[in-house]
Design a protein around this motif. Structure first.
Motif, PDB file in Angstrom:
ATOM      1  N   SER A   1       0.842  -1.190   0.000  1.00 34.38           N
ATOM      2  CA  SER A   1       0.000   0.000   0.000  1.00 34.38           C
ATOM      3  C   SER A   1       0.878   1.241   0.000  1.00 34.38           C
ATOM      4  CB  SER A   1      -0.946  -0.012   1.214  1.00 34.38           C
ATOM      5  OG  SER A   1      -1.909   1.007   1.098  1.00 34.38           O
ATOM      6  N   SER A   2       0.240   2.388   0.101  1.00 36.75           N
ATOM      7  CA  SER A   2       0.946   3.670   0.132  1.00 36.75           C
ATOM      8  C   SER A   2       0.009   4.707   0.735  1.00 36.75           C
ATOM      9  CB  SER A   2       1.352   4.094  -1.284  1.00 36.75           C
ATOM     10  OG  SER A   2       0.214   4.520  -2.014  1.00 36.75           O
ATOM     11  N   ASP A   3       0.485   5.932   0.822  1.00 36.42           N
ATOM     12  CA  ASP A   3      -0.349   7.020   1.341  1.00 36.42           C
ATOM     13  C   ASP A   3      -1.608   7.235   0.489  1.00 36.42           C
ATOM     14  OD1 ASP A   3       1.544   7.385   3.271  1.00 36.42           O
ATOM     15  OD2 ASP A   3       2.390   9.227   2.428  1.00 36.42           O
ATOM     16  N   ALA A   4      -1.611   6.673  -0.731  1.00 41.37           N
ATOM     17  CA  ALA A   4      -2.775   6.836  -1.605  1.00 41.37           C
ATOM     18  C   ALA A   4      -4.037   6.258  -0.981  1.00 41.37           C
ATOM     19  CB  ALA A   4      -2.511   6.153  -2.955  1.00 41.37           C
TER      20      ALA A   4
ATOM     21  N   ALA B   1      -8.655  18.581  -6.068  1.00 41.29           N
ATOM     22  CA  ALA B   1      -7.233  18.220  -6.115  1.00 41.29           C
ATOM     23  C   ALA B   1      -7.021  16.765  -5.697  1.00 41.29           C
ATOM     24  CB  ALA B   1      -6.434  19.153  -5.211  1.00 41.29           C
ATOM     25  N   LEU B   2      -7.749  16.338  -4.675  1.00 46.45           N
ATOM     26  CA  LEU B   2      -7.647  14.942  -4.237  1.00 46.45           C
ATOM     27  C   LEU B   2      -8.160  13.983  -5.307  1.00 46.45           C
ATOM     28  CD1 LEU B   2      -8.768  15.161  -0.499  1.00 46.45           C
ATOM     29  CD2 LEU B   2      -6.484  14.568  -1.341  1.00 46.45           C
ATOM     30  N   GLU B   3      -9.229  14.377  -5.978  1.00 45.93           N
ATOM     31  CA  GLU B   3      -9.786  13.533  -7.035  1.00 45.93           C
ATOM     32  C   GLU B   3      -8.786  13.375  -8.178  1.00 45.93           C
ATOM     33  OE1 GLU B   3     -13.803  13.226  -9.834  1.00 45.93           O
ATOM     34  OE2 GLU B   3     -13.596  14.834  -8.361  1.00 45.93           O
TER      35      GLU B   3
ATOM     36  N   LYS C   1      -6.837   9.855  -9.435  1.00 43.26           N
ATOM     37  CA  LYS C   1      -6.857   9.361 -10.819  1.00 43.26           C
ATOM     38  C   LYS C   1      -5.468   8.938 -11.290  1.00 43.26           C
ATOM     39  CE  LYS C   1     -10.805  12.157 -12.368  1.00 43.26           C
ATOM     40  NZ  LYS C   1     -11.219  13.313 -13.209  1.00 43.26           N
ATOM     41  N   LYS C   2      -4.446   9.610 -10.752  1.00 43.96           N
ATOM     42  CA  LYS C   2      -3.078   9.351 -11.206  1.00 43.96           C
ATOM     43  C   LYS C   2      -2.399   8.198 -10.476  1.00 43.96           C
ATOM     44  CE  LYS C   2      -2.420  14.234 -12.377  1.00 43.96           C
ATOM     45  NZ  LYS C   2      -1.656  15.474 -12.060  1.00 43.96           N
ATOM     46  N   LEU C   3      -3.028   7.707  -9.413  1.00 42.92           N
ATOM     47  CA  LEU C   3      -2.407   6.678  -8.589  1.00 42.92           C
ATOM     48  C   LEU C   3      -3.069   5.328  -8.798  1.00 42.92           C
ATOM     49  CD1 LEU C   3      -2.086   8.756  -5.322  1.00 42.92           C
ATOM     50  CD2 LEU C   3      -0.179   7.930  -6.684  1.00 42.92           C
ATOM     51  N   PRO C   4      -2.308   4.245  -8.642  1.00 38.77           N
ATOM     52  CA  PRO C   4      -2.912   2.917  -8.756  1.00 38.77           C
ATOM     53  C   PRO C   4      -3.870   2.693  -7.614  1.00 38.77           C
ATOM     54  CG  PRO C   4      -0.653   2.734  -7.989  1.00 38.77           C
ATOM     55  CD  PRO C   4      -0.856   4.169  -8.376  1.00 38.77           C
ATOM     56  N   SER C   5      -4.956   1.974  -7.869  1.00 35.43           N
ATOM     57  CA  SER C   5      -5.919   1.680  -6.803  1.00 35.43           C
ATOM     58  C   SER C   5      -5.303   0.763  -5.793  1.00 35.43           C
ATOM     59  CB  SER C   5      -7.178   1.044  -7.381  1.00 35.43           C
ATOM     60  OG  SER C   5      -6.857  -0.162  -8.031  1.00 35.43           O
TER      61      SER C   5
END
Length: 334
Positions: free
Chosen positions: A279-282, A323-325, A329-333
């Motif tokens: 995982s990550s901060d995403a 901005a969060l949206e 969109k740019k990060l893997p789920s």
């Protein structure tokens, strides 16, 4: 799987930190206070022992009475790695130089859980959200730790903010407790209902089935992401590599005996875990959105603000949500 581990190790190796793993004599592992320290220690001891063997230094558990204590422990470098909920992980990332690197999952590979409102099974007058929100009854409410995702943030938005209800004004008494304390308060009829989650109800069913039988669910949230494990960003890169390798290989790689042992340990940890997932901060983005949605509802319902003040605050919140949206969109789920 091997590519995933290799990518994680490469990221850890690129971290710009002056210290090396041999300079760290022991690792402090923090645990959010979902129940008593004695119960947490018993649940996590086998995992901690296996982690010690894997990384080559002692791993010391760090228990305090509330979530904030673990966050502050990480902030002041008394905690190196910690098991958090999503809300407390967000605070650790924002305030304590933390970073999400793996998350918990179930034995079947799924990851996630639900926030709950629970009451005593004997209560025929409390059966749904409408009953919970009846402010004329003088109910006593067991709320969760303010840094808890399922015990506080999620019900604060879905139960109270969306229905324009302030618990402190609605109920006769509001008390705060950890998940175990709230469940026992409901079972013993010390409060009329309380926040909780499916993980801790499952754990109570396993550890104290008589009390668990006295609990009934009256509200369930949308799915919440699995609990994140967070480390301090400034840990030595080679130590991070050892930690990451332990979590991502535990129950996956090794001899058949080692894999069986690890999976048995995980199955008895907390409410019953499976192998960890990268995982990550995403994974915290939905929690950040929830905080902003809650703030937006509060602004919209604030009669003390002028129309212009409301519009300005809502515009600011909407910009942050947008901005969060875009970031999501740019990060893997996860």
């Amino acid at each position: 799987m091997k590519r995933l581990i290799a990518a994680g190790l490469a990221l850890a190796a690129l971290a710009s930190v002056p210290a090396r793993a041999e300079e760290i004599k022991e690792l402090n592992f923090g645990f959010i206070s979902t129940e008593s320290s004695a119960n947490l220690a018993k649940s996590f001891e086998p995992l901690i022992k296996d982690m010690e063997k894997a990384i080559g230094i002692p791993v010391k558990p760090f228990f305090v009475g509330d979530y904030a204590g673990v966050i502050e422990g990480m902030r002041f470098k008394k905690v190196d790695v910690a098991w958090f909920g999503n809300k407390s992980a967000m605070e650790a990332v924002d305030r304590a130089n933390g970073e999400v690197f793996v998350k918990t999952a179930k034995p079947d590979g799924s990851s996630g859980y639900y926030a709950l409102i629970v009451t005593n099974a004997d209560r025929s007058d409390i059966n749904n959200l409408k009953d919970v929100l009846d402010c004329s009854k003088g109910y006593n409410f067991g709320n969760g730790d303010p840094n808890s995702t399922s015990g506080f943030l999620v019900p604060s938005y879905y139960v109270f903010a969306l229905n324009n209800v302030d618990p402190n004004k609605c109920y006769k008494r509001v008390v705060t407790g950890n998940h175990e304390a709230n469940l026992l308060s409901v079972a013993n009829k010390q409060v009329d209902f309380a926040t909780n989650n499916t993980e801790n109800v499952s754990r109570l069913q396993a550890t104290r089935p008589e009390e668990a039988a006295k609990i009934k669910e009256v509200w369930r949230s949308p799915l919440i992401a699995g609990d994140p494990i967070v480390w301090r960003k400034d840990l030595p890169a080679d130590l991070k590599a050892k930690i990451y390798t332990f979590f991502m290989t535990y129950g996956r790689l090794g001899t058949p005996e080692e894999i069986t042992h690890a999976r048995e340990v995980l199955a008895k940890t907390s409410d019953g875990w499976g192998v960890f997932l990268a995982s990550s901060d995403a994974q915290l983005i939905p929690v950040r959105q929830l905080e902003l949605f809650k703030s937006k509802v509060k602004v919209q319902n604030d009669d003390k603000l002028s129309a212009d003040e409301k519009a300005a605050k809502i515009k600011e919140i909407d910009a942050k949500l947008a901005a969060l949206e875009e970031q999501q969109k740019k990060l893997p789920s996860m």
